[in-house]
Design a protein around this motif. Structure first.
Motif, PDB file in Angstrom:
ATOM      1  N   GLY A  77      68.030  17.285  62.667  1.00  0.00           N
ATOM      2  CA  GLY A  77      68.505  17.558  61.423  1.00  0.00           C
ATOM      3  C   GLY A  77      68.376  19.218  61.453  1.00  0.00           C
ATOM      4  N   ASN A  78      68.212  19.577  60.165  1.00  0.00           N
ATOM      5  CA  ASN A  78      68.409  20.992  59.805  1.00  0.00           C
ATOM      6  C   ASN A  78      66.900  21.263  59.782  1.00  0.00           C
ATOM      7  OD1 ASN A  78      71.153  22.005  59.689  1.00  0.00           O
ATOM      8  ND2 ASN A  78      71.601  20.970  57.962  1.00  0.00           N
ATOM      9  N   TYR A  79      66.435  22.498  60.440  1.00  0.00           N
ATOM     10  CA  TYR A  79      65.166  23.003  60.329  1.00  0.00           C
ATOM     11  C   TYR A  79      65.234  24.269  59.462  1.00  0.00           C
ATOM     12  CZ  TYR A  79      63.078  19.415  63.369  1.00  0.00           C
ATOM     13  OH  TYR A  79      62.712  18.208  64.017  1.00  0.00           O
ATOM     14  N   LEU A  80      64.350  24.303  58.509  1.00  0.00           N
ATOM     15  CA  LEU A  80      64.274  25.748  57.596  1.00  0.00           C
ATOM     16  C   LEU A  80      63.211  26.333  57.648  1.00  0.00           C
ATOM     17  CD1 LEU A  80      66.230  26.574  55.162  1.00  0.00           C
ATOM     18  CD2 LEU A  80      64.670  25.232  53.703  1.00  0.00           C
ATOM     19  N   ALA A  81      63.462  27.758  57.835  1.00  0.00           N
ATOM     20  CA  ALA A  81      62.459  28.873  57.830  1.00  0.00           C
ATOM     21  C   ALA A  81      62.721  29.774  56.620  1.00  0.00           C
ATOM     22  CB  ALA A  81      62.577  29.524  59.228  1.00  0.00           C
ATOM     23  N   CYS A  82      61.657  29.824  55.585  1.00  0.00           N
ATOM     24  CA  CYS A  82      61.897  30.688  54.484  1.00  0.00           C
ATOM     25  C   CYS A  82      60.863  31.810  54.333  1.00  0.00           C
ATOM     26  CB  CYS A  82      61.661  29.843  53.211  1.00  0.00           C
ATOM     27  SG  CYS A  82      62.969  28.583  53.263  1.00  0.00           S
ATOM     28  N   PHE A  83      61.295  32.991  54.012  1.00  0.00           N
ATOM     29  CA  PHE A  83      60.559  34.123  53.861  1.00  0.00           C
ATOM     30  C   PHE A  83      60.486  34.999  52.587  1.00  0.00           C
ATOM     31  CE2 PHE A  83      62.130  33.674  58.034  1.00  0.00           C
ATOM     32  CZ  PHE A  83      61.080  33.352  58.962  1.00  0.00           C
ATOM     33  N   TRP A  84      59.350  35.124  51.901  1.00  0.00           N
ATOM     34  CA  TRP A  84      59.438  35.789  50.764  1.00  0.00           C
ATOM     35  C   TRP A  84      58.417  36.880  50.589  1.00  0.00           C
ATOM     36  CZ3 TRP A  84      57.745  30.932  51.536  1.00  0.00           C
ATOM     37  CH2 TRP A  84      56.502  30.492  51.283  1.00  0.00           C
ATOM     38  N   VAL A  85      58.451  37.824  49.681  1.00  0.00           N
ATOM     39  CA  VAL A  85      57.425  39.116  49.581  1.00  0.00           C
ATOM     40  C   VAL A  85      55.999  38.560  48.883  1.00  0.00           C
ATOM     41  CG1 VAL A  85      56.972  41.312  48.555  1.00  0.00           C
ATOM     42  CG2 VAL A  85      59.059  40.780  49.815  1.00  0.00           C
ATOM     43  N   ASP A  86      54.952  38.750  49.401  1.00  0.00           N
ATOM     44  CA  ASP A  86      53.690  38.385  48.611  1.00  0.00           C
ATOM     45  C   ASP A  86      53.796  38.969  47.315  1.00  0.00           C
ATOM     46  OD1 ASP A  86      52.667  36.632  50.370  1.00  0.00           O
ATOM     47  OD2 ASP A  86      51.635  38.446  51.726  1.00  0.00           O
ATOM     48  N   SER A  87      53.267  38.095  46.239  1.00  0.00           N
ATOM     49  CA  SER A  87      53.494  38.489  44.824  1.00  0.00           C
ATOM     50  C   SER A  87      52.208  39.347  44.573  1.00  0.00           C
ATOM     51  CB  SER A  87      53.336  37.237  43.907  1.00  0.00           C
ATOM     52  OG  SER A  87      52.070  36.470  44.543  1.00  0.00           O
ATOM     53  N   SER A  88      50.932  39.313  45.491  1.00  0.00           N
ATOM     54  CA  SER A  88      49.900  40.196  45.307  1.00  0.00           C
ATOM     55  C   SER A  88      50.044  41.411  45.507  1.00  0.00           C
ATOM     56  CB  SER A  88      48.649  39.598  46.256  1.00  0.00           C
ATOM     57  OG  SER A  88      49.097  39.745  47.702  1.00  0.00           O
ATOM     58  N   ARG A  89      51.293  41.804  46.460  1.00  0.00           N
ATOM     59  CA  ARG A  89      51.524  43.140  46.734  1.00  0.00           C
ATOM     60  C   ARG A  89      53.019  43.691  46.643  1.00  0.00           C
ATOM     61  NH1 ARG A  89      49.241  44.734  52.473  1.00  0.00           N
ATOM     62  NH2 ARG A  89      50.088  46.782  51.870  1.00  0.00           N
ATOM     63  N   PRO A  90      53.374  43.691  45.068  1.00  0.00           N
ATOM     64  CA  PRO A  90      54.629  43.926  44.722  1.00  0.00           C
ATOM     65  C   PRO A  90      55.361  45.103  45.395  1.00  0.00           C
ATOM     66  CG  PRO A  90      53.285  44.078  42.789  1.00  0.00           C
ATOM     67  CD  PRO A  90      52.486  43.850  43.906  1.00  0.00           C
ATOM     68  N   GLN A  91      56.837  45.208  45.617  1.00  0.00           N
ATOM     69  CA  GLN A  91      57.329  46.076  46.264  1.00  0.00           C
ATOM     70  C   GLN A  91      58.417  46.722  45.220  1.00  0.00           C
ATOM     71  OE1 GLN A  91      56.355  47.783  49.078  1.00  0.00           O
ATOM     72  NE2 GLN A  91      54.567  46.256  48.903  1.00  0.00           N
ATOM     73  N   ALA A  92      58.868  48.055  45.574  1.00  0.00           N
ATOM     74  CA  ALA A  92      59.822  48.482  44.839  1.00  0.00           C
ATOM     75  C   ALA A  92      61.290  48.254  45.342  1.00  0.00           C
ATOM     76  CB  ALA A  92      59.569  49.804  44.140  1.00  0.00           C
ATOM     77  N   ASN A  93      61.078  48.262  46.656  1.00  0.00           N
ATOM     78  CA  ASN A  93      62.285  48.224  47.245  1.00  0.00           C
ATOM     79  C   ASN A  93      62.455  46.838  48.179  1.00  0.00           C
ATOM     80  OD1 ASN A  93      63.281  51.071  46.909  1.00  0.00           O
ATOM     81  ND2 ASN A  93      61.371  51.700  48.164  1.00  0.00           N
ATOM     82  N   PRO A  94      63.891  46.511  48.566  1.00  0.00           N
ATOM     83  CA  PRO A  94      63.914  45.359  49.314  1.00  0.00           C
ATOM     84  C   PRO A  94      63.217  45.585  50.771  1.00  0.00           C
ATOM     85  CG  PRO A  94      65.933  45.918  48.428  1.00  0.00           C
ATOM     86  CD  PRO A  94      65.044  47.082  48.167  1.00  0.00           C
TER      87      PRO A  94
END
Length: 217
Positions: free
Chosen positions: A101-118
């Motif tokens: 089946g479909n294996y899913l890998a997700c990534f996101w920026v940690d909320s503890s260290r917010p960033q101004a740029n992508p």
């Protein structure tokens, strides 16, 4: 002479096919992750009993000395958690698939260290034969040169055979589903026609009886 010429003519085609297959099983992926509240995911349809290996790393072009951190999560088609890390700039996950089946890998920026740029995230995703450590195989079995290349080609051929068998199985499943659906639609159409004929016959019988009672016919 003719055999050698045939091999020379066939080699570029074989090399191109093998190159495409290698690229298909080992990919470099680049993702742009929003600085806040955004998640980017990569999915791949993989059959069971296949080795998956991936390295991921943050490329911070705005502030290389203070690279932002991310969180990552990998899940199986049935929702099982295969990998989860928080507050990292790079990481690796490796597993052998247990289901197709479909294996899913997700990534996101940690909320503890917010960033101004992508953020830019690089992923080296390898599947099947591309994930095999051929250097370790060569050292363990004491093979090198042409013998090692033949071993790799043998692995590629096996991988191709497995993929073809998988495609055939999926095609058979889809054909069976299609035939079952067509059969059900046909029976539903026949039943609908039968109901319409019964309703029409009952209406004709009712009208004929009504006209007889009124002595109109």
């Amino acid at each position: 002479m003719s055999i050698r010429g045939g091999l020379v003519a066939f080699s570029p085609i074989l090399a191109a096919v093998l190159f495409l297959l290698t690229v298909n099983h080992g990919e470099a992926i680049w993702l742009t992750i929003p600085p806040t509240g955004g998640t980017k995911c990569v999915s791949e349809e993989i059959q069971s009993n296949v080795v998956v290996l991936a390295d991921y790393y943050v490329v911070d072009e705005h502030d290389p000395e203070h690279t932002a951190t991310i969180s990552s999560k990998v899940t199986s088609p049935y929702g099982n958690n295969l990998h989860h890390q928080d507050n990292v700039t790079h990481g690796q996950f490796a597993f052998t698939t247990q289901e197709t089946g479909n294996y899913l890998a997700c990534f996101w920026v940690d909320s503890s260290r917010p960033q101004a740029n992508p953020l830019t995230l690089g992923i080296d995703w390898k599947i099947g034969i591309a994930a095999k450590d051929w250097d370790s195989v060569a050292k363990k079995e004491k093979i090198e040169g042409v013998e090692l290349q033949l071993r790799r080609l043998d692995g590629l051929v096996q991988s191709i055979r497995e993929n073809i068998n998988y495609i055939k199985d999926r095609e058979a499943e889809m054909r069976e589903v299609s035939e079952t659906t067509n059969s059900r639609v046909a029976w539903f159409s026949i039943m609908s026609l039968g109901v319409c004929l019964c309703v029409a016959g009952s209406q004709i019988w009712y009208l004929k009886r009504y006209f007889h009672k009124k002595k109109l016919i």
